[in-house]
Design a protein around this motif. Structure first.
Motif, PDB file in Angstrom:
ATOM      1  N   LEU A  21      73.139  28.014  40.013  1.00  0.00           N
ATOM      2  CA  LEU A  21      71.836  27.695  39.415  1.00  0.00           C
ATOM      3  C   LEU A  21      70.701  27.988  40.394  1.00  0.00           C
ATOM      4  CD1 LEU A  21      72.746  24.335  37.657  1.00  0.00           C
ATOM      5  CD2 LEU A  21      72.023  26.436  36.514  1.00  0.00           C
ATOM      6  N   ALA A  22      70.889  27.587  41.640  1.00  0.00           N
ATOM      7  CA  ALA A  22      69.856  27.837  42.645  1.00  0.00           C
ATOM      8  C   ALA A  22      69.599  29.332  42.806  1.00  0.00           C
ATOM      9  CB  ALA A  22      70.274  27.217  43.983  1.00  0.00           C
ATOM     10  N   LYS A  23      70.654  30.112  42.851  1.00  0.00           N
ATOM     11  CA  LYS A  23      70.507  31.564  42.976  1.00  0.00           C
ATOM     12  C   LYS A  23      69.806  32.143  41.757  1.00  0.00           C
ATOM     13  CE  LYS A  23      73.162  35.746  43.874  1.00  0.00           C
ATOM     14  NZ  LYS A  23      74.494  36.320  44.093  1.00  0.00           N
ATOM     15  N   CYS A  30      61.230  29.587  34.909  1.00  0.00           N
ATOM     16  CA  CYS A  30      61.746  30.963  34.897  1.00  0.00           C
ATOM     17  C   CYS A  30      61.825  31.544  33.492  1.00  0.00           C
ATOM     18  CB  CYS A  30      63.142  30.995  35.539  1.00  0.00           C
ATOM     19  SG  CYS A  30      63.147  30.554  37.282  1.00  0.00           S
ATOM     20  N   LYS A  31      61.383  30.775  32.501  1.00  0.00           N
ATOM     21  CA  LYS A  31      61.365  31.198  31.094  1.00  0.00           C
ATOM     22  C   LYS A  31      62.755  31.633  30.618  1.00  0.00           C
ATOM     23  CE  LYS A  31      56.569  32.196  31.214  1.00  0.00           C
ATOM     24  NZ  LYS A  31      55.483  33.056  31.364  1.00  0.00           N
ATOM     25  N   MET A  32      63.742  30.771  30.902  1.00  0.00           N
ATOM     26  CA  MET A  32      65.121  31.034  30.493  1.00  0.00           C
ATOM     27  C   MET A  32      65.546  29.975  29.473  1.00  0.00           C
ATOM     28  SD  MET A  32      66.951  31.701  34.140  1.00  0.00           S
ATOM     29  CE  MET A  32      66.277  32.832  35.339  1.00  0.00           C
ATOM     30  N   THR A  33      66.435  30.365  28.588  1.00  0.00           N
ATOM     31  CA  THR A  33      66.991  29.417  27.638  1.00  0.00           C
ATOM     32  C   THR A  33      68.262  28.810  28.231  1.00  0.00           C
ATOM     33  OG1 THR A  33      68.381  31.057  26.548  1.00  0.00           O
ATOM     34  CG2 THR A  33      66.135  30.752  25.665  1.00  0.00           C
ATOM     35  N   GLN A  34      68.680  27.687  27.680  1.00  0.00           N
ATOM     36  CA  GLN A  34      69.935  27.074  28.123  1.00  0.00           C
ATOM     37  C   GLN A  34      71.099  28.034  27.881  1.00  0.00           C
ATOM     38  OE1 GLN A  34      70.317  23.320  26.087  1.00  0.00           O
ATOM     39  NE2 GLN A  34      69.115  22.234  27.632  1.00  0.00           N
ATOM     40  N   GLU A  35      71.045  28.736  26.763  1.00  0.00           N
ATOM     41  CA  GLU A  35      72.117  29.676  26.433  1.00  0.00           C
ATOM     42  C   GLU A  35      72.195  30.811  27.456  1.00  0.00           C
ATOM     43  OE1 GLU A  35      73.521  32.386  22.638  1.00  0.00           O
ATOM     44  OE2 GLU A  35      72.232  30.654  22.314  1.00  0.00           O
ATOM     45  N   PHE A  36      71.040  31.337  27.863  1.00  0.00           N
ATOM     46  CA  PHE A  36      71.019  32.403  28.858  1.00  0.00           C
ATOM     47  C   PHE A  36      71.586  31.912  30.187  1.00  0.00           C
ATOM     48  CE2 PHE A  36      68.968  34.602  32.400  1.00  0.00           C
ATOM     49  CZ  PHE A  36      69.322  35.917  32.122  1.00  0.00           C
ATOM     50  N   VAL A  37      71.172  30.727  30.613  1.00  0.00           N
ATOM     51  CA  VAL A  37      71.669  30.160  31.874  1.00  0.00           C
ATOM     52  C   VAL A  37      73.178  29.981  31.796  1.00  0.00           C
ATOM     53  CG1 VAL A  37      71.621  28.110  33.359  1.00  0.00           C
ATOM     54  CG2 VAL A  37      69.480  29.042  32.462  1.00  0.00           C
ATOM     55  N   ALA A  38      73.647  29.443  30.676  1.00  0.00           N
ATOM     56  CA  ALA A  38      75.079  29.199  30.507  1.00  0.00           C
ATOM     57  C   ALA A  38      75.874  30.502  30.578  1.00  0.00           C
ATOM     58  CB  ALA A  38      75.321  28.492  29.177  1.00  0.00           C
ATOM     59  N   GLU A  39      75.420  31.520  29.885  1.00  0.00           N
ATOM     60  CA  GLU A  39      76.131  32.801  29.889  1.00  0.00           C
ATOM     61  C   GLU A  39      76.112  33.440  31.265  1.00  0.00           C
ATOM     62  OE1 GLU A  39      74.445  35.268  26.849  1.00  0.00           O
ATOM     63  OE2 GLU A  39      75.181  33.995  25.218  1.00  0.00           O
ATOM     64  N   THR A  40      75.005  33.303  31.966  1.00  0.00           N
ATOM     65  CA  THR A  40      74.864  33.934  33.276  1.00  0.00           C
ATOM     66  C   THR A  40      75.799  33.322  34.314  1.00  0.00           C
ATOM     67  OG1 THR A  40      72.551  34.422  32.780  1.00  0.00           O
ATOM     68  CG2 THR A  40      73.213  34.559  35.085  1.00  0.00           C
ATOM     69  N   LEU A  77      66.319  20.514  37.181  1.00  0.00           N
ATOM     70  CA  LEU A  77      66.980  21.706  36.639  1.00  0.00           C
ATOM     71  C   LEU A  77      66.228  22.255  35.432  1.00  0.00           C
ATOM     72  CD1 LEU A  77      70.711  20.572  36.920  1.00  0.00           C
ATOM     73  CD2 LEU A  77      69.481  22.169  38.400  1.00  0.00           C
ATOM     74  N   ARG A  78      65.797  21.360  34.537  1.00  0.00           N
ATOM     75  CA  ARG A  78      65.053  21.799  33.350  1.00  0.00           C
ATOM     76  C   ARG A  78      63.722  22.444  33.754  1.00  0.00           C
ATOM     77  NH1 ARG A  78      65.218  17.556  29.676  1.00  0.00           N
ATOM     78  NH2 ARG A  78      66.797  18.682  28.526  1.00  0.00           N
ATOM     79  N   ALA A  79      63.043  21.860  34.739  1.00  0.00           N
ATOM     80  CA  ALA A  79      61.754  22.401  35.185  1.00  0.00           C
ATOM     81  C   ALA A  79      61.920  23.815  35.735  1.00  0.00           C
ATOM     82  CB  ALA A  79      61.135  21.482  36.233  1.00  0.00           C
ATOM     83  N   HIS A  80      62.952  24.023  36.535  1.00  0.00           N
ATOM     84  CA  HIS A  80      63.171  25.369  37.092  1.00  0.00           C
ATOM     85  C   HIS A  80      63.547  26.357  35.998  1.00  0.00           C
ATOM     86  CE1 HIS A  80      62.668  24.879  41.408  1.00  0.00           C
ATOM     87  NE2 HIS A  80      63.212  23.676  41.278  1.00  0.00           N
ATOM     88  N   ARG A  81      64.359  25.908  35.039  1.00  0.00           N
ATOM     89  CA  ARG A  81      64.760  26.814  33.954  1.00  0.00           C
ATOM     90  C   ARG A  81      63.554  27.225  33.125  1.00  0.00           C
ATOM     91  NH1 ARG A  81      65.544  26.025  28.800  1.00  0.00           N
ATOM     92  NH2 ARG A  81      65.711  23.767  28.928  1.00  0.00           N
ATOM     93  N   ASP A 135      66.318  23.093  48.216  1.00  0.00           N
ATOM     94  CA  ASP A 135      65.076  22.877  47.470  1.00  0.00           C
ATOM     95  C   ASP A 135      65.339  22.155  46.154  1.00  0.00           C
ATOM     96  OD1 ASP A 135      63.523  24.038  49.415  1.00  0.00           O
ATOM     97  OD2 ASP A 135      63.515  26.028  48.474  1.00  0.00           O
ATOM     98  N   LEU A 136      66.436  22.508  45.482  1.00  0.00           N
ATOM     99  CA  LEU A 136      66.786  21.813  44.243  1.00  0.00           C
ATOM    100  C   LEU A 136      67.037  20.327  44.494  1.00  0.00           C
ATOM    101  CD1 LEU A 136      69.236  24.070  42.179  1.00  0.00           C
ATOM    102  CD2 LEU A 136      66.936  23.379  41.571  1.00  0.00           C
ATOM    103  N   LEU A 137      67.826  20.052  45.528  1.00  0.00           N
ATOM    104  CA  LEU A 137      68.191  18.670  45.805  1.00  0.00           C
ATOM    105  C   LEU A 137      67.065  17.885  46.464  1.00  0.00           C
ATOM    106  CD1 LEU A 137      71.863  19.192  46.993  1.00  0.00           C
ATOM    107  CD2 LEU A 137      71.043  18.427  44.756  1.00  0.00           C
ATOM    108  N   LYS A 138      66.170  18.585  47.147  1.00  0.00           N
ATOM    109  CA  LYS A 138      65.046  17.926  47.803  1.00  0.00           C
ATOM    110  C   LYS A 138      64.118  17.280  46.784  1.00  0.00           C
ATOM    111  CE  LYS A 138      63.303  20.505  50.915  1.00  0.00           C
ATOM    112  NZ  LYS A 138      62.543  21.560  51.573  1.00  0.00           N
ATOM    113  N   GLU A 139      64.037  17.883  45.609  1.00  0.00           N
ATOM    114  CA  GLU A 139      63.154  17.371  44.577  1.00  0.00           C
ATOM    115  C   GLU A 139      63.723  16.147  43.873  1.00  0.00           C
ATOM    116  OE1 GLU A 139      61.824  20.453  41.927  1.00  0.00           O
ATOM    117  OE2 GLU A 139      61.856  21.918  43.532  1.00  0.00           O
ATOM    118  N   VAL A 140      65.021  15.902  44.068  1.00  0.00           N
ATOM    119  CA  VAL A 140      65.657  14.738  43.431  1.00  0.00           C
ATOM    120  C   VAL A 140      65.297  13.506  44.237  1.00  0.00           C
ATOM    121  CG1 VAL A 140      67.848  13.675  42.826  1.00  0.00           C
ATOM    122  CG2 VAL A 140      67.541  16.133  42.556  1.00  0.00           C
ATOM    123  N   GLU A 141      64.833  12.487  43.534  1.00  0.00           N
ATOM    124  CA  GLU A 141      64.436  11.235  44.213  1.00  0.00           C
ATOM    125  C   GLU A 141      65.636  10.434  44.594  1.00  0.00           C
ATOM    126  OE1 GLU A 141      61.906   9.337  41.375  1.00  0.00           O
ATOM    127  OE2 GLU A 141      60.286  10.725  41.745  1.00  0.00           O
TER     128      GLU A 141
END
Length: 112
Positions: A96-98, A60-70, A53-57, A106-112
Motif C-alpha cells: 500500500l505504501a509503495k 491518489c484518486k484510486m478506487t478500492q477495487e483498483f487498490v485491491a487488484e493492484t 489509508l482511505r485518505a491516501h487512496r 509515513d503511513l504509520l506516523k499518521e496513526v495516533e
C-alpha cells in the motif's frame, strides 16, 4: 415436615445463588461502563489507520477495487482495512505504501 424443611433450604440456596448471579452481572456491567475510555481509545487507533489509508487512496484518486487488484487482495479486504475492522498484514502495508508513493513510516506516523 422433613421434606418441607429440605425444600425451604434448597429454596434459600437457589435464592442466594440467584442474588450472587445478579451481583456478578452488576459488577460486569459497571466494569464495562467504566472501560468506555479504553474502548474508545482502542477503536480510535484502528480507525485512525483506516482513515489514513482511505485518505491516501482518495488523494491518489484510486478506487478500492483498483487498490485491491493492484496488490492482489479482495476489495472487501481493502474496505475492512479502511473501516478499521481489520488491519493489513505487513507485506500488504508495504504494498500500500509503495502504491500510494509514501513510506511505511509515513503511513504509520499518521496513526495516533
Amino acid at each position: 415436615m422433613f421434606i418441607t424443611a429440605v425444600t425451604a433450604v434448597v429454596g434459600l440456596i437457589f435464592a442466594g445463588a440467584f442474588v450472587y448471579f445478579l451481583i456478578l452481572i452488576a459488577r460486569a456491567l459497571l466494569k464495562y461502563i467504566h472501560s468506555k475510555d479504553v474502548r474508545q481509545e482502542k477503536s480510535g487507533v484502528r480507525k485512525s489507520l483506516g482513515e489514513t489509508l482511505r485518505a491516501h487512496r482518495t488523494k491518489c484518486k484510486m478506487t478500492q477495487e483498483f487498490v485491491a487488484e493492484t496488490i492482489g487482495v479482495s476489495r472487501q479486504a481493502v474496505s475492512k482495512w479502511e473501516n478499521g475492522t481489520s488491519d493489513p498484514s505487513t507485506s500488504n502495508l508495504f504494498a500500500l505504501a509503495k502504491l500510494y508513493g509514501v513510506s511505511v513510516e509515513d503511513l504509520l506516523k499518521e496513526v495516533e
